[in-house]
Structure formats: structure tokens, C-alpha cells
Design an enzyme around this catalytic site. Structure first.
Site, PDB file in Angstrom:
ATOM      1  N   ILE A  23     -33.244   8.598 -36.501  1.00 50.10           N
ATOM      2  CA  ILE A  23     -32.275   9.116 -35.531  1.00 50.10           C
ATOM      3  C   ILE A  23     -31.974  10.576 -35.826  1.00 50.10           C
ATOM      4  O   ILE A  23     -31.860  11.394 -34.912  1.00 50.10           O
ATOM      5  CB  ILE A  23     -31.002   8.253 -35.505  1.00 50.10           C
ATOM      6  CG1 ILE A  23     -31.369   6.860 -34.964  1.00 50.10           C
ATOM      7  CG2 ILE A  23     -29.915   8.897 -34.664  1.00 50.10           C
ATOM      8  CD1 ILE A  23     -30.261   5.865 -34.963  1.00 50.10           C
TER       9      ILE A  23
ATOM     10  N   TYR B 157     -36.847  -1.366 -50.515  1.00 56.74           N
ATOM     11  CA  TYR B 157     -35.522  -1.388 -49.909  1.00 56.74           C
ATOM     12  C   TYR B 157     -35.250  -2.758 -49.280  1.00 56.74           C
ATOM     13  O   TYR B 157     -34.191  -3.360 -49.495  1.00 56.74           O
ATOM     14  CB  TYR B 157     -35.420  -0.277 -48.854  1.00 56.74           C
ATOM     15  CG  TYR B 157     -34.113  -0.239 -48.102  1.00 56.74           C
ATOM     16  CD1 TYR B 157     -32.932   0.078 -48.744  1.00 56.74           C
ATOM     17  CD2 TYR B 157     -34.075  -0.507 -46.740  1.00 56.74           C
ATOM     18  CE1 TYR B 157     -31.730   0.126 -48.050  1.00 56.74           C
ATOM     19  CE2 TYR B 157     -32.877  -0.458 -46.038  1.00 56.74           C
ATOM     20  CZ  TYR B 157     -31.711  -0.139 -46.705  1.00 56.74           C
ATOM     21  OH  TYR B 157     -30.531  -0.095 -46.019  1.00 56.74           O
TER      22      TYR B 157
END
Length: 108
Positions: A75, A31
């Protein structure tokens, strides 16, 4: 002007936070490599063709379709855990109220 959404993953694993923008890139994931590659192309197009651009390197972005899987879900994992703790707290309070009510019924 091009505005590119990159990632803090281009810095690799860092001991110190916040990460300074001037820090050397140390890409460690596919990524991060994909984002760093586009950043390199933007720099090349600026040098060759005068392309104006800005790069925003986000970390731990959260949105409505965030999942609990993958490296980007931190999160979502935290909010899910907080939700579970809140549910547990409510269940515990309900049990306490129920037990207190039952105890009140038993008293003469």
C-alpha cells in the site's frame, strides 16, 4: 479474552480472493510461520485451560510508519507511486502554462 493480530500470510499464496477463513493454512514465509505458531498455541491453551481468544487475520495493513521495503509495503508503494504521478501531472501542467505564457508574450 485474548485478541491476536495475525495475518493472511498464514494462507500462503492464493489464486482466489477473497480467502475463505475455512481454507487450510499453507504457510510459506517465516512471518506466516510465526503467526501460525501463535495461533496454534492459542488453540492449545483453549483446549487445556479454557482460554477464550479471537484471531484477526489482516492483509496489507497501512499505517503512518509504513515503509516501501519488504513484503508488507504494497500500500505504501501504491500511495508513493500515486504521489509521484500527481507530482508529475502538476509539473506537466506548470510547463504547459509556462509555454503558453511564453507564446502569449511573443505574439504581437
Amino acid at each position: 479474552k485474548v485478541i491476536f493480530s495475525s495475518t493472511a500470510a498464514v494462507y500462503g499464496e492464493q489464486e482466489e480472493v477473497p480467502i475463505e477463513e475455512s481454507r487450510k493454512l499453507q504457510v510459506k514465509s517465516p512471518y506466516g510461520i510465526s503467526k501460525a505458531t501463535v495461533e496454534s498455541y492459542l488453540q492449545l491453551f483453549k483446549e487445556k485451560h479454557g482460554l477464550e481468544y479471537a484471531i484477526l487475520r489482516y492483509a496489507n495493513v497501512y499505517g503512518p510508519r509504513q515503509t516501501l521495503e519488504g513484503e508488507t509495503g504494497v500500500i505504501a508503494v501504491f500511495t508513493d507511486q500515486m504521489s509521484l504521478m500527481q507530482t508529475s501531472k502538476h509539473l506537466m501542467i506548470q510547463c504547459m502554462v509556462y509555454l503558453m505564457f511564453q507564446q502569449t508574450l511573443r505574439q504581437p
